[in-house]
Design an enzyme around this catalytic site. Structure first.
Site, short mmCIF file in Angstrom:
data_model
loop_
_atom_site.label_atom_id
_atom_site.label_comp_id
_atom_site.label_asym_id
_atom_site.label_seq_id
_atom_site.Cartn_x
_atom_site.Cartn_y
_atom_site.Cartn_z
N ASP A 14 -3.20 1.63 10.25
CA ASP A 14 -4.30 2.56 10.51
C ASP A 14 -4.65 2.52 11.98
OD1 ASP A 14 -5.55 3.68 7.80
OD2 ASP A 14 -4.59 1.75 7.49
N LYS A 70 -2.28 6.43 16.85
CA LYS A 70 -3.17 5.52 16.12
C LYS A 70 -3.75 4.42 17.02
CE LYS A 70 -0.93 6.14 11.65
NZ LYS A 70 -0.06 5.54 10.62
N CYS A 84 0.83 -1.21 0.00
CA CYS A 84 0.00 0.00 0.00
C CYS A 84 0.86 1.26 0.00
CB CYS A 84 -0.97 -0.03 1.19
SG CYS A 84 -2.29 1.21 1.08
#
Ligand code: RUB
Length: 285
Positions: free
Chosen positions: A184, A219, A115
């Site tokens: 994330d 996070k 990613c």
């Protein structure tokens, strides 16, 4: 989007929804910038501020950094100052993460990633600037091809990069020296990142490659429940057929046992230690 919103907040929300703004840090930072502008220009009521924060946070449900930041802004006596301080701390943390992690990039070796993570790319650029010579293998990242962003960032930083389809990860893993991945959500028992991350992690384990998560402690998912995985529209896959079901989860969960360490603003730590520092950091904020 029912009701009227401050235009910059609305534009930012749409860009987050459409992934023109992507990656946990950018989603949080751009939301804070839009909110700060809103507060400075309009001096909104608490209720209106919270309505705007709700619009931003509802675009990507799997983003605790954004949710933690918005909660801190809404709880603050001076929300504009809170936005500015949080924006500042992202910058400081980013510098500390790069500093903590660049030595892990093997000189003459190969890093594998998946990613697009600004944290991973930042660390790689730091290693390059400090004189490390290495190459990066990375996925294209279906269905929205965030790997193209990784490719552009690496090539423009003069880092040798090779991209392949997501399903080629296990094929190339034996050539990697280390796996660096963004996150994330830092969870008490693992982490959540772009769909396919858990397969990368299983392949890394099978091939004996160390996997590090590059991830600021903001996070951390402190909700006590596993972060829900965002379901994206089936149309992103570009194929439809009557009678066919299509699933398009944006993220997946990787357990702590597949993680060698977390590269964060407090150093390179075992995941459980990073989690305990994250709890303290959020309690202090
Ligand atoms: C991006 C993604 C990234 C993390 C970390 O997913 O999974 O690895 O968000 O990025 P999407 P960063 O493209 O769906 O937002 O290090 O920039 O916070």
């Amino acid at each position: 989007m029912p009701g009227r919103y401050f235009p910059e907040v609305e534009r930012t929300a749409v860009a987050i929804r459409d992934l023109r703004i992507q990656g946990a840090v950018s989603v949080a930072r751009r939301s804070l910038s839009a909110l700060r502008l809103f507060i400075e220009r309009e001096a909104p009521s608490r209720e209106d501020l919270s309505r705007h924060a709700g619009l931003l946070s509802s675009q990507r449900p799997t983003e605790p950094a954004l949710q933690n930041c918005l909660a801190l802004v809404l709880a603050s006596g001076d929300p504009a100052l809170a936005c500015a301080q949080l924006l500042n701390s992202f910058q400081t943390d980013f510098a500390r993460i790069r500093d903590a992690g660049w030595r892990f990039v093997p000189d003459g070796g190969t890093v594998l990633t998946h990613c697009h993570s600004s944290s991973v790319v930042g660390l790689l650029k730091e290693a390059r600037e400090r004189g490390r010579r290495f190459q990066v293998y990375h996925t294209e990242t279906r269905p929205l091809y965030q790997g193209h962003r990784t490719a552009r960032d690496l090539v423009s930083a003069r880092i040798r990069a090779t991209m392949f389809v997501d399903s080629a990860v296990n094929h190339f893993m034996p050539e990697a020296g280390i796996v660096l991945l963004g996150a994330d959500s830092l969870e008490p028992d693992g982490f959540v990142n772009k769909i396919g991350t858990s397969q990368v992690a299983l392949s890394a384990r099978e091939n004996g490659k160390p996997l590090y998560v590059v991830c600021g402690l903001m996070k951390f998912n402190a909700s006590g429940a596993r972060m829900a995985v965002e379901k994206r529209p089936a149309s992103e896959l570009g194929f439809a057929l009557r009678g066919l079901a299509i699933e398009n989860p944006a993220f997946d969960f990787t357990p702590a046992r597949l993680v060698k360490g977390v590269v964060c603003e407090e150093g390179v730590l075992p995941l459980r230690k990073a989690v305990s520092l994250a709890r303290k950091k959020l309690a202090r904020s």
